[in-house]
Design an enzyme around this catalytic site. Structure first.
Site, PDB file in Angstrom:
ATOM      1  N   ARG A 106       0.718  -1.020  -0.235  1.00 13.37           N
ATOM      2  CA  ARG A 106       0.240   0.276   0.753  1.00 13.37           C
ATOM      3  C   ARG A 106       0.652   1.595  -0.208  1.00 13.37           C
ATOM      4  NH1 ARG A 106      -1.616   0.913   4.586  1.00 13.37           N
ATOM      5  NH2 ARG A 106      -1.075  -1.081   5.406  1.00 13.37           N
ATOM      6  N   TYR A 255      -1.810  -3.953  -6.870  1.00 15.08           N
ATOM      7  CA  TYR A 255      -1.334  -4.377  -6.161  1.00 15.08           C
ATOM      8  C   TYR A 255      -2.672  -4.527  -4.429  1.00 15.08           C
ATOM      9  CZ  TYR A 255       0.172  -5.608  -0.667  1.00 15.08           C
ATOM     10  OH  TYR A 255      -0.060  -5.552   0.318  1.00 15.08           O
ATOM     11  N   GLY A 256      -2.546  -5.005  -3.901  1.00 10.57           N
ATOM     12  CA  GLY A 256      -3.775  -5.821  -3.323  1.00 10.57           C
ATOM     13  C   GLY A 256      -4.636  -4.605  -2.348  1.00 10.57           C
ATOM     14  N   LYS A 264      -9.621  -2.438   2.305  1.00  6.63           N
ATOM     15  CA  LYS A 264      -9.190  -0.629   2.433  1.00  6.63           C
ATOM     16  C   LYS A 264      -9.673   0.659   2.599  1.00  6.63           C
ATOM     17  CE  LYS A 264      -6.352  -3.677   4.574  1.00  6.63           C
ATOM     18  NZ  LYS A 264      -6.515  -4.038   6.192  1.00  6.63           N
ATOM     19  N   HIS A 284     -10.576  -2.014  11.499  1.00  9.56           N
ATOM     20  CA  HIS A 284      -9.245  -2.786  11.441  1.00  9.56           C
ATOM     21  C   HIS A 284      -9.308  -3.683  12.738  1.00  9.56           C
ATOM     22  CE1 HIS A 284      -4.647  -2.776  10.109  1.00  9.56           C
ATOM     23  NE2 HIS A 284      -6.091  -3.773   9.356  1.00  9.56           N
ATOM     24  N   SER A 306      -0.712  -3.446  10.874  1.00  9.73           N
ATOM     25  CA  SER A 306      -0.479  -4.170  10.205  1.00  9.73           C
ATOM     26  C   SER A 306       0.741  -4.983  10.076  1.00  9.73           C
ATOM     27  CB  SER A 306      -0.345  -3.735   8.838  1.00  9.73           C
ATOM     28  OG  SER A 306      -1.824  -2.692   8.440  1.00  9.73           O
ATOM     29  N   ALA A 307       0.686  -6.541   9.717  1.00  4.77           N
ATOM     30  CA  ALA A 307       1.417  -7.179  10.110  1.00  4.77           C
ATOM     31  C   ALA A 307       1.671  -7.525  11.035  1.00  4.77           C
ATOM     32  CB  ALA A 307       2.468  -7.283   9.376  1.00  4.77           C
ATOM     33  N   CYS A 308       1.067  -7.417  12.814  1.00  6.02           N
ATOM     34  CA  CYS A 308       1.238  -7.649  14.236  1.00  6.02           C
ATOM     35  C   CYS A 308       0.518  -9.237  14.589  1.00  6.02           C
ATOM     36  CB  CYS A 308       1.038  -6.806  15.044  1.00  6.02           C
ATOM     37  SG  CYS A 308       1.724  -5.605  15.512  1.00  6.02           S
ATOM     38  N   LYS A 310      -1.904 -10.655  13.422  1.00  6.13           N
ATOM     39  CA  LYS A 310      -3.592 -10.439  13.536  1.00  6.13           C
ATOM     40  C   LYS A 310      -4.421 -12.212  12.896  1.00  6.13           C
ATOM     41  CE  LYS A 310      -7.098  -7.067  12.221  1.00  6.13           C
ATOM     42  NZ  LYS A 310      -6.519  -5.946  10.819  1.00  6.13           N
ATOM     43  N   THR A 311      -3.137 -12.274  12.233  1.00  7.92           N
ATOM     44  CA  THR A 311      -4.242 -13.790  11.096  1.00  7.92           C
ATOM     45  C   THR A 311      -3.829 -15.113  11.923  1.00  7.92           C
ATOM     46  OG1 THR A 311      -4.547 -12.900   9.002  1.00  7.92           O
ATOM     47  CG2 THR A 311      -4.789 -14.715   8.610  1.00  7.92           C
ATOM     48  N   ASN A 312      -3.039 -14.715  12.638  1.00  5.78           N
ATOM     49  CA  ASN A 312      -2.584 -15.433  13.750  1.00  5.78           C
ATOM     50  C   ASN A 312      -3.791 -15.822  14.444  1.00  5.78           C
ATOM     51  OD1 ASN A 312      -0.621 -16.077  12.163  1.00  5.78           O
ATOM     52  ND2 ASN A 312       1.395 -15.584  13.659  1.00  5.78           N
ATOM     53  N   ASP A 331      -9.340  -9.063   9.421  1.00  7.71           N
ATOM     54  CA  ASP A 331      -9.080  -7.963   9.327  1.00  7.71           C
ATOM     55  C   ASP A 331      -9.771  -7.096   9.581  1.00  7.71           C
ATOM     56  OD1 ASP A 331      -6.807  -6.994   8.546  1.00  7.71           O
ATOM     57  OD2 ASP A 331      -7.682  -6.130   6.813  1.00  7.71           O
ATOM     58  N   ARG A 426       2.025 -12.039  -0.325  1.00 11.47           N
ATOM     59  CA  ARG A 426       0.553 -12.238  -0.221  1.00 11.47           C
ATOM     60  C   ARG A 426      -0.530 -13.540  -0.551  1.00 11.47           C
ATOM     61  NH1 ARG A 426      -1.530  -8.072   3.999  1.00 11.47           N
ATOM     62  NH2 ARG A 426      -0.137  -6.230   3.532  1.00 11.47           N
TER      63      ARG A 426
HETATM   64  C1  OXD Z   1      -3.108  -4.232   6.163  1.00 11.81           C
HETATM   65  C2  OXD Z   1      -3.419  -5.549   5.103  1.00 11.81           C
HETATM   66  O1  OXD Z   1      -1.842  -3.503   5.762  1.00 11.81           O
HETATM   67  O2  OXD Z   1      -4.289  -6.265   5.777  1.00 11.81           O
HETATM   68  O3  OXD Z   1      -3.611  -4.031   7.036  1.00 11.81           O
HETATM   69  O4  OXD Z   1      -3.124  -5.326   4.646  1.00 11.81           O
HETATM   70 MN    MN Z   2      -5.025  -4.975   7.661  1.00 16.68          MN
END
Ligand code: OXD
Ligand code: MN
Length: 647
Positions: A106, A255-256, A264, A284, A306-308, A310-312, A331, A426
Site C-alpha cells: 500500500r 497491488y492488493g 481498505k 480494522h 498491520s502484520a502484528c 492478527k491473522t494468527n 482483518d 500475500r
Molecule cells: C494491512 C492489510 O495492511 O491487512 O493491514 O493488508
Molecule cells: Mn489489515
C-alpha cells in the site's frame, strides 16, 4: 516477459434477462462492445457509472463479471498467457503472481481523502509539524488528478465491471459496490475477497445506491502489441476517496490494498464515514469466537496494526484444555447495535489477504491448511516441485527442492542474502476454506461482541494484558496505541509508531471526530438498553533485558483470552494499577506451559517508562490533534499521569 495482447474473452452471455429483451437492445456502452454479460443487466445507476467510465477510460471492450466458475477459469487462463500468474501444480487451483518490484505494498503517501474542507478529512497538526493521520485532497485537485491520469487509460484493453458485496449478500449490515477495473488479477482476487457477481447485480436491480470504485493499472496499450506481465504506473499511483459521493478512484497500482477496492478503501475508509453517519463502527479488527470449557461461547474483536499477528490470533489453536476458537474474520469488522443494544459484528470480507512470511504449520496451521487450494499468492518464492516458499517455511519443504525467489532468481537457504519472498508477500484465499471458520461467520445478524482488544508490538514496558477502567478510558487506550512498524506499507526500519485504533492508514475522516464517534457509542448503547463491551490492551511482544520474548504467544494467547472473558463475566481476578486492571497474581492460567514465564516481569509497570509514555502521548496529541482532541480524552491522559505520580 512481454506477452501477447490481452485476450478478447469469449464467454457465454450470462442469464438474468429475457433472451428477447437481450436481442432487442444493442449490447454496447458508448460504442464499446460488451463481451460478457448484457447491458440490460445493469440498473440505470450502474449503467450511468459504466457509461461515464467508458467515456473517460476508453476501453476496447467491456466484461460484466458474473462471478461464475467458467469465467474464473478463462480469466486465470488469460492471466497465465500474459505471464501475470503461473500455476502451482503442487496444489489445487493455486496461482502465483509476481508484481513489478515497484508495486509491492500500500502507498500511504499517495492515498487521499477528498472533502470540501481539509479539517473534515484530517486533523490540522501544530504549525510546522507534518500530519500523520491521512492526506487530504481538495475537490479541484481530485478532479485534476483524475483528468490527468484516466483519459484513455484503458485503450486497447478490457474494462471489467465487478459487482460485489461487502458482507453476506442478505445481511442488513452489508453494503454493495461496483468496481470498474482493467485488471483481470483484480477480478480474480475480488472473487475470493468479496461476494462477487450476478447475485449482487440482482440486488442492485432496484436501482439502489452502491459504492462507486474505479480502478486502472494505468497501462493503455494504444497501438502497442505487447503488455508487461504486471502492468502498473508506480510513478503516478494515486488512491482517492470521496466520502460525500461514496466514491473511490485508484490509479497506477495493481497491488492488493491499492486495487482490491472493497478492502481498505471501501470497508475501512469509506466504511468509517458511513458508520459515523449511521451510528456504527467500521474497524480494522479480527473477529474470533471463543467457547470455554463449559460450552459458553463469546466473540471478541481485536485491532492490531498491520502484520502484528492478527491473522494468527484470528485462527489460533488454543493450548488451554477445553477451549475452542473459531474464526469469523481476520482483518475487518463492521459492528452495529441490534434492537436490544447488543453490539454485533460481521466480517465484510469473503477471504483472507494474509501476509505470507512468518505463517507456518508452527505459527498458524489453520492458515496453512486454508491456502493450498483456490488461492492466489503474490510475491512469494516458488519451489521446484511446483509449490510455494517463504521465510518461516524452512522446515516445511523437502531438502532437495530448489527455490526461486519472488523476483524469479535462484535462491539458496542459508546462503542467499536477500529474502526469498517479499516481506509483504500475500496469500489470497477463500475464508470458507479455513478449517476453523466459525459456523456463524456468514450469519445475517452478525455475532455478538463481548470484548474489544487493542494491541501492538511493544518490546518494552507494556504488560501482556490490561483492562481499561471504563469505556472512555478504553477509547483513550485505542487513541494512544503504538507499535513497531511493519512491511505492509512503504515504511522502512523498525520504529515505534503511533497507530491509533490500528486505523492510522485507514481513517476516512478526521481522527478527532472519529474519537468523538467512538465516545458517543456508549450513549447510543444505553439508549437502546445495551452497554459497550469491555476494552483491553494486549502485547504479546514484550522482551526481557536480553531481547528475548517474555511470552510464548500463539496458542498460549488463549490463556490471556481466558482471563479477558472471565473479566467480561466480572470475575474478581484483577488488580488495579495506574494504567488499568491487570490480572491478579496467579489469575492467568499458566498450567501446562511448555516453559515457565516470568509473570512478574510480564506485568511489571515501570514508572519511568510510563511517565515517558505519557509525555510521548501528550506530544503526539499536541502535535497531531492540537484542535481536534476531545476534552474527555485529554482528561484521561491527565488522570493517567496523576495515577502514575502516586505510584
Ligand atoms: C494491512 C492489510 O495492511 O491487512 O493491514 O493488508
Ligand atoms: Mn489489515
Amino acid at each position: 516477459m512481454p506477452q501477447v495482447i490481452e485476450q478478447f474473452t469469449k464467454l457465454p452471455t450470462a442469464l438474468g434477462c429475457s433472451p428477447k429483451l437481450r436481442l432487442s437492445v444493442s449490447n454496447r456502452v458508448r460504442g464499446a462492445p460488451i463481451v460478457n454479460g448484457h447491458v440490460v443487466q445493469l440498473s440505470a445507476k450502474i449503467r450511468m457509472f459504466v457509461e461515464e467510465s467508458v467515456a473517460l477510460c476508453k476501453p476496447d471492450r467491456i466484461h460484466i463479471v458474473d462471478g461464475g466458475e467458467e469465467e474464473s477459469t478463462i480469466l486465470l487462463d488469460t492471466l497465465q498467457r500474459l505471464g501475470t500468474i503461473q500455476s502451482l501444480p503442487k496444489y489445487d487451483n493455486c496461482w502465483l503472481a509476481r508484481t513489478n518490484p515497484a508495486d509491492v505494498a500500500r502507498v500511504e503517501s499517495k492515498t487521499f481523502i477528498c472533502t470540501e474542507r481539509r479539517e473534515q478529512a484530517i486533523p490540522t497538526p501544530k504549525e510546522g509539524v507534518q500530519g500523520t493521520l491521512g492526506n487530504w485532497i481538495s475537490p479541484d485537485d481530485y478532479d485534476t488528478a483524475i483528468r490527468s491520469r484516466f483519459p484513455g487509460c484503458m485503450q486497447g484493453r478490457t474494462m471489467y465491471v465487478v459487482p460485489f458485496s461487502m458482507g453476506p449478500i442478505d445481511s442488513p449490515l452489508s453494503k454493495f459496490g461496483i468496481e470498474i477495473t482493467d485488471s483481470a488479477y483484480v477480478v480474480c482476487s475480488m472473487r475470493i475477497m468479496t461476494r462477487m457477481g450476478l447475485q449482487v447485480l440482482e440486488k442492485l436491480s432496484d436501482n439502489s445506491d452502491f459504492i462507486k470504485c474505479l480502478h486502472s493499472v494505468g497501462t493503455p496499450l494504444s497501438g502497442k502489441l505487447t503488455m508487461p506481465s504486471w502492468p502498473c504506473d508506480p510513478e503516478r499511483t494515486i488512491i482517492l476517496h470521496k466520502p460525500a459521493k461514496n466514491e473511490i478512484v485508484s490509479y497506477g497500482s495493481g497491488y492488493g490494498g491499492n486495487s482490491l477496492l472493497g478492502k481498505k478503501c471501501f470497508a475501512l475508509r469509506i466504511g468509517s464515514t458511513i458508520a459515523q453517519r449511521e451510528g456504527w463502527l467500521a474497524e480494522h479488527m479480527l473477529i474470533l469466537g471463543v467457547t470455554d470449557p463449559n460450552g459458553v461461547k463469546k466473540y471478541i474483536a481485536a485491532a492490531f496494526p498491520s502484520a502484528c499477528g492478527k491473522t494468527n490470533l484470528a485462527m489460533m489453536n488454543p493450548t488451554l484444555p477445553g477451549y475452542t476458537m473459531e474464526c469469523v474474520g481476520d482483518d475487518i469488522a463492521w459492528m452495529k447495535f441490534d434492537s436490544k443494544g447488543q453490539l454485533r459484528a460481521i466480517n465484510p470480507e469473503n477471504g483472507f489477504f494474509g501476509v505470507a512470511p512468518g505463517t507456518s504449520m508452527e505459527t498458524n496451521p489453520n492458515a496453512m491448511q486454508t491456502v493450498y487450494k483456490n488461492t492466489i499468492f503474490t510475491n512469494v518464492a516458488t519451489t521446484s516441485d511446483g509449490g510455494v516458499f517463504w521465510e518461516g517455511m524452512e522446515k516445511e519443504i523437502a531438502i532437495d527442492v530448489e527455490i526461486t525467489d519472488w523476483l524469479g532468481q535462484p535462491w539458496k537457504m542459508g546462503e542467499s542474502k536477500t529474502p526469498a519472498a517479499h516481506p509483504n508477500s500475500r496469500f489470497c484465499a477463500p475464508a470458507g476454506q479455513c478449517p476453523i471458520i466459525d459456523p456463524a461467520w456468514e450469519g445475517k445478524e452478525g455475532v455478538p461482541i463481548s470484548a474489544i482488544l487493542f494491541g501492538g508490538r511493544r518490546p518494552e514496558g507494556v504488560p501482556l494484558v490490561y483492562e481499561a477502567n471504563s469505556w472512555s478510558h478504553g477509547v483513550f487506550v485505542g487513541s494512544a496505541m503504538r507499535s513497531e512498524t511493519t512491511a505492509a506499507a512503504e515504511h522502512k526500519g523498525k520504529v515505534i509508531m503511533h497507530d491509533p485504533f490500528a486505523m492510522r492508514p485507514f481513517f476516512g475522516y478526521n481522527f478527532g471526530d472519529y474519537i468523538k464517534h467512538w465516545l458517543s457509542m456508549e450513549q447510543r448503547a444505553a439508549k437502546v438498553g445495551g452497554h459497550m463491551p469491555k476494552i483491553f490492551h494486549i502485547n504479546w511482544f514484550r522482551k526481557d533485558a536480553k531481547g528475548k520474548f517474555l511470552w510464548p504467544g500463539f496458542g498460549d494467547n488463549s490463556r490471556v483470552i481466558d482471563w479477558v472473558l472471565r473479566r467480561v463475566d466480572e470475575c474478581d481476578c484483577y488488580k488495579d494499577t495506574p494504567i488499568g486492571r491487570i490480572p491478579a497474581p496467579g489469575a492467568i492460567n499458566l498450567e501446562g506451559l511448555s516453559s515457565p514465564v516470568n509473570e512478574k516481569e510480564l506485568f511489571h509497570i515501570p514508572k519511568d517508562f510510563w511517565m515517558k509514555e505519557v509525555e510521548d502521548i501528550k506530544q503526539y496529541y499536541d502535535n497531531q490533534l492540537p484542535h481536534d482532541l476531545p476534552a474527555e480524552i485529554a482528561q484521561q491522559l491527565v488522570d493517567l499521569k496523576r495515577r502514575l505520580e502516586r505510584m
